[in-house]
Write an enzyme that holds these catalytic residues in place. Structure first.
Site, PDB file in Angstrom:
ATOM      1  N   PHE A   1       0.776  -1.358  -0.080  1.00 45.02           N
ATOM      2  CA  PHE A   1      -0.260   0.087   0.035  1.00 45.02           C
ATOM      3  C   PHE A   1       0.944   1.296   0.007  1.00 45.02           C
ATOM      4  CE2 PHE A   1       1.118  -0.164   4.643  1.00 45.02           C
ATOM      5  CZ  PHE A   1       1.007   1.209   4.825  1.00 45.02           C
TER       6      PHE A   1
ATOM      7  N   LYS B   1      -1.278  -6.915  -9.332  1.00 46.65           N
ATOM      8  CA  LYS B   1      -2.115  -7.206  -8.301  1.00 46.65           C
ATOM      9  C   LYS B   1      -1.832  -6.087  -7.129  1.00 46.65           C
ATOM     10  CE  LYS B   1      -3.160  -8.250  -4.355  1.00 46.65           C
ATOM     11  NZ  LYS B   1      -3.478  -7.136  -3.387  1.00 46.65           N
TER      12      LYS B   1
ATOM     13  N   GLU C   1      -4.965  -3.717  -1.824  1.00 44.41           N
ATOM     14  CA  GLU C   1      -6.457  -3.349  -2.052  1.00 44.41           C
ATOM     15  C   GLU C   1      -6.679  -2.071  -1.129  1.00 44.41           C
ATOM     16  OE1 GLU C   1      -4.539  -5.687  -0.502  1.00 44.41           O
ATOM     17  OE2 GLU C   1      -5.501  -6.604   1.099  1.00 44.41           O
TER      18      GLU C   1
ATOM     19  N   SER D   1       5.246  -7.070   3.401  1.00 41.98           N
ATOM     20  CA  SER D   1       5.966  -7.138   4.526  1.00 41.98           C
ATOM     21  C   SER D   1       7.041  -8.383   4.761  1.00 41.98           C
ATOM     22  CB  SER D   1       4.876  -7.179   5.741  1.00 41.98           C
ATOM     23  OG  SER D   1       4.072  -8.358   5.296  1.00 41.98           O
TER      24      SER D   1
ATOM     25  N   CYS E   1       9.528   2.110   3.270  1.00 38.21           N
ATOM     26  CA  CYS E   1      10.339   0.700   3.525  1.00 38.21           C
ATOM     27  C   CYS E   1      11.788   1.495   3.819  1.00 38.21           C
ATOM     28  CB  CYS E   1      10.407  -0.129   2.433  1.00 38.21           C
ATOM     29  SG  CYS E   1      11.110   0.452   0.988  1.00 38.21           S
TER      30      CYS E   1
ATOM     31  N   GLU F   1       9.645  -3.888  13.113  1.00 39.47           N
ATOM     32  CA  GLU F   1       9.405  -2.862  12.002  1.00 39.47           C
ATOM     33  C   GLU F   1       7.710  -2.334  12.320  1.00 39.47           C
ATOM     34  OE1 GLU F   1       7.908  -4.104   8.027  1.00 39.47           O
ATOM     35  OE2 GLU F   1       8.854  -2.097   7.249  1.00 39.47           O
TER      36      GLU F   1
HETATM   37  P1  NAD Z   1       1.468  -6.472   3.110  1.00 37.27           P
HETATM   38  O1  NAD Z   1       2.669  -7.818   3.063  1.00 37.27           O
HETATM   39  O2  NAD Z   1       0.458  -6.603   4.086  1.00 37.27           O
HETATM   40  O3  NAD Z   1       0.873  -6.503   1.624  1.00 37.27           O
HETATM   41  C1  NAD Z   1       1.673  -6.619   0.341  1.00 37.27           C
HETATM   42  C2  NAD Z   1       0.789  -7.218  -0.780  1.00 37.27           C
HETATM   43  O4  NAD Z   1       0.560  -8.646  -0.433  1.00 37.27           O
HETATM   44  C3  NAD Z   1      -0.618  -6.726  -1.034  1.00 37.27           C
HETATM   45  O5  NAD Z   1      -0.809  -6.414  -2.294  1.00 37.27           O
HETATM   46  C4  NAD Z   1      -1.519  -7.734  -0.254  1.00 37.27           C
HETATM   47  O6  NAD Z   1      -2.857  -7.696  -0.854  1.00 37.27           O
HETATM   48  C5  NAD Z   1      -0.836  -9.045  -0.436  1.00 37.27           C
HETATM   49  N1  NAD Z   1      -1.000  -9.880   0.848  1.00 37.27           N
HETATM   50  C6  NAD Z   1      -1.407  -9.391   2.139  1.00 37.27           C
HETATM   51  N2  NAD Z   1      -1.368 -10.543   2.820  1.00 37.27           N
HETATM   52  C7  NAD Z   1      -1.166 -11.649   1.927  1.00 37.27           C
HETATM   53  C8  NAD Z   1      -1.466 -13.062   2.267  1.00 37.27           C
HETATM   54  N3  NAD Z   1      -1.506 -13.767   3.342  1.00 37.27           N
HETATM   55  N4  NAD Z   1      -1.368 -13.863   1.156  1.00 37.27           N
HETATM   56  C9  NAD Z   1      -0.944 -13.389  -0.316  1.00 37.27           C
HETATM   57  N5  NAD Z   1      -0.837 -12.105  -0.368  1.00 37.27           N
HETATM   58  C10 NAD Z   1      -0.971 -11.246   0.862  1.00 37.27           C
HETATM   59  O7  NAD Z   1       2.276  -5.144   2.906  1.00 37.27           O
HETATM   60  P2  NAD Z   1       1.777  -3.622   3.042  1.00 37.27           P
HETATM   61  O8  NAD Z   1       1.242  -3.602   4.384  1.00 37.27           O
HETATM   62  O9  NAD Z   1       0.776  -3.456   1.970  1.00 37.27           O
HETATM   63  O10 NAD Z   1       2.985  -2.923   2.816  1.00 37.27           O
HETATM   64  C11 NAD Z   1       3.845  -2.430   4.082  1.00 37.27           C
HETATM   65  C12 NAD Z   1       4.987  -3.478   4.100  1.00 37.27           C
HETATM   66  O11 NAD Z   1       5.675  -3.392   2.595  1.00 37.27           O
HETATM   67  C13 NAD Z   1       6.003  -3.103   4.977  1.00 37.27           C
HETATM   68  O12 NAD Z   1       6.568  -4.120   5.824  1.00 37.27           O
HETATM   69  C14 NAD Z   1       7.209  -2.563   3.975  1.00 37.27           C
HETATM   70  O13 NAD Z   1       8.427  -2.663   4.733  1.00 37.27           O
HETATM   71  C15 NAD Z   1       7.176  -3.211   3.147  1.00 37.27           C
HETATM   72  N6  NAD Z   1       7.827  -2.580   1.843  1.00 37.27           N
HETATM   73  C16 NAD Z   1       9.116  -3.021   1.755  1.00 37.27           C
HETATM   74  C17 NAD Z   1       9.651  -2.550   0.401  1.00 37.27           C
HETATM   75  C18 NAD Z   1      10.922  -2.791  -0.030  1.00 37.27           C
HETATM   76  O14 NAD Z   1      11.245  -2.319  -0.878  1.00 37.27           O
HETATM   77  N7  NAD Z   1      11.766  -3.711   0.822  1.00 37.27           N
HETATM   78  C19 NAD Z   1       9.038  -1.329  -0.099  1.00 37.27           C
HETATM   79  C20 NAD Z   1       7.812  -1.117   0.209  1.00 37.27           C
HETATM   80  C21 NAD Z   1       7.185  -1.474   1.179  1.00 37.27           C
END
Ligand code: NAD
Length: 497
Positions: free
Chosen positions: A150, A174, A177, A227, A282, A382
């Site tokens: 997000f 994808k 959401e 994450s 991040c 985090e």
């Molecule tokens: P998230 O892991 O909750 O979601 C990321 C994506 O995975 C979304 O599209 C979500 O719909 C999907 N998703 C969520 N749960 C899932 C599951 N159980 N099975 C399959 N798909 C699933 O992350 P977020 O809250 O949207 O974003 C924040 C996180 O992203 C933080 O941890 C941040 O550090 C990380 N991030 C990392 C970088 C990097 O470059 N390393 C960059 C941006 C964000």
């Protein structure tokens, strides 16, 4: 009146009726502003069929024609980036200037991808053996899946799709959401730029859609950002299914301040990198490791700056916007409670902040802890919110050891006026991206973005030459055009002569 946000498949918005939908909020008001359709397996089959047709056409399109489409897309994006930024602010909450900044950084990858004819050039060795030439070519993979978080609804997908498309692949994205609208506008720009239908598809949804992308045999590669627990799951599941995977995970970025640093610069950097985008980056700094005796002086400077920060609606000129959801705001707030309970000194308390915005927004003000120790959850985890923790150490070595012992290794920064110390740090620190007197060292598009340890699963970073490599497969051709001297039967292993 809420917006209806649906899938973009085969060059147009989906016309069906979805069995499941999710709520999209304006985090600055707390109101539901949209309903986003959630994909099921039938929808994914539709998207994959469209992508397959798109790939057949696009992968055989010449580099000259592909490049024309990329340049056209770049112009449209550049002309309309304020519109993309406005959609980001409306659903994510980050302030408008920050949203515009992320579109501009994404656009840099598009500009890099405009050079794809050069990036795909192979090698050619004439006369590698007598009368034999050897050369290499790189070809697209097919359909690639991009699953994004997000916190950067435009920039993170743009780390991947410009290069994937330029290299001749078809993509299915994808997005998160939580803020799905920006990528739909980007999809319409591709269409306007002349990209064949089916090359750029967006499916909205949750785990159901993600799991199909991870398992479907037509999907050849997955680029994921999110994450760490989900990144690990994505990596393990998709590799088990034979896919190429790059899965970027969470972070806990340290900024190490040496006693000789310019403390005004360090204080500005800590505040900018700690509280920009409400800490939902991040590459945010969340652990400030200060080598004594300058901690008191630095903390005082940071506190002073924090008093001037205006938390509020990102469309109204605030410095810092709300958090993305009420659930996330409450989670971050509970970390502040935990920090207090574990004995850290709460220097600035962001709970119950004074805001310039509506009461129902998902607010949490900038928060500063001092005297944080490595055992506290505000240090180990985090948090992904506007919470900055100061850890006091006596030596450079103690600070370095802390950073290297942490489970995450995304970004880090050192603040010092000693070039030798900075050079030692860049050599010794176990982190993928390093800033020297630069707090958020996000590499420019022609270098690659990625962390170490639990911040990245897979061995390929995003964009730059590693991105080109990820989205293509190599072939090496050994060729001989017959001449009168061909040599007859020889069952021995071929040797160069
Ligand atoms: P998230 O892991 O909750 O979601 C990321 C994506 O995975 C979304 O599209 C979500 O719909 C999907 N998703 C969520 N749960 C899932 C599951 N159980 N099975 C399959 N798909 C699933 O992350 P977020 O809250 O949207 O974003 C924040 C996180 O992203 C933080 O941890 C941040 O550090 C990380 N991030 C990392 C970088 C990097 O470059 N390393 C960059 C941006 C964000």
């Amino acid at each position: 009146m809420t917006n209806h946000i649906t899938h973009f498949i085969g060059g147009k918005l989906w016309q069906g009726k979805s069995a499941r939908q999710g709520d999209v909020y304006n985090p600055a008001t707390g109101q539901v502003t949209g309903k986003v359709d959630f994909a099921d397996s039938a929808l994914l089959e539709e998207a994959i069929a469209a992508a397959k047709a798109g790939f057949a056409e696009w992968s055989t399109t010449s580099l000259a024609k592909r490049t024309q489409v990329l340049f056209a897309f770049r112009e449209i994006l550049n002309a309309r980036k304020e519109e993309v930024a406005a959609l980001i602010t409306a659903e994510h909450g980050k302030v408008l200037s920050d949203a515009l900044g992320e579109v501009t950084r994404g656009q840099e990858v598009v500009e890099f991808a405009c050079g794809i004819p050069h990036l795909l050039k192979g090698g050619y060795s004439e006369g590698a053996s007598t009368n034999i030439d050897v050369y290499s070519i790189r070809q697209p993979l097919g359909i690639v899946g991009i699953i994004s978080p997000f916190n950067f609804p435009a920039m993170v997908p743009m780390w991947f799709f410009p290069i994937a498309i330029a290299a001749g692949n078809a993509v299915i994205i994808k997005p998160s959401e939580k803020d799905p609208s920006a990528i739909n506008l980007v999809a319409s720009m591709w269409r306007e730029a002349g990209l064949p239908d089916g090359v750029f598809n967006v499916v909205h949804g949750d785990k159901v859609a993600v799991d199909i992308l991870l398992e479907h045999p037509e999907v050849k590669a997955i680029s994921f950002v999110g994450s760490t627990p989900i990144a690990r799951y994505i990596y393990e599941t998709a590799t088990k299914n034979g896919k190429r995977v790059q899965a970027l995970g969470g972070a806990k970025n340290h900024m190490l301040v040496l006693p000789d640093a310019d403390l005004e610069l360090a204080a500005d950097a800590a505040v900018n990198a700690g509280f920009g985008s409400a800490g939902e980056r991040c590459m945010a700094i969340s652990a400030l490791v200060v080598v004594e005796p300058v901690a008191n002086a630095l903390v005082a400077r940071i506190k002073q700056r924090m008093e001037r920060l205006n938390t509020g609606d990102g469309t109204q000129g605030a410095d810092m916007g709300p958090l993305v959801t009420s659930v996330h705001r409450d989670k971050v707030s509970s970390y502040v409670d935990a920090g207090v309970a574990s004995g850290a000194t709460l220097v600035v308390d962001g709970r119950n902040p004074k805001v310039s915005g509506e009461a129902g927004g998902f607010w949490l003000g900038p928060t500063l802890f001092d005297n944080v120790t490595p055992a506290m959850s505000i240090y180990t985890d985090e948090i992904f919110g506007p919470v900055l923790s100061v850890i006091r150490v006596d030596t450079y070595e103690e600070g370095l050891a802390l950073i290297n012992a942490h489970q995450y290794g995304n970004g880090t920064a050192i603040f010092t006026n000693d070039g030798g110390a900075a050079r030692k740090f860049q050599n010794e620190v176990q982190v993928g991206m390093i800033g020297i007197n630069v707090p958020i060292p996000v590499p420019t598009a022609y270098y690659s973005f990625g962390g170490w340890k639990n911040s990245l699963f897979g061995d390929t970073h995003a964009h730059g030459s590693e991105g080109v490599h990820f989205f293509t497969r190599g072939k090496v051709v050994t060729s001989r055009w017959l001449d009168p001297s061909h040599g007859g039967i020889n069952l021995g292993f071929p040797q160069n002569s």
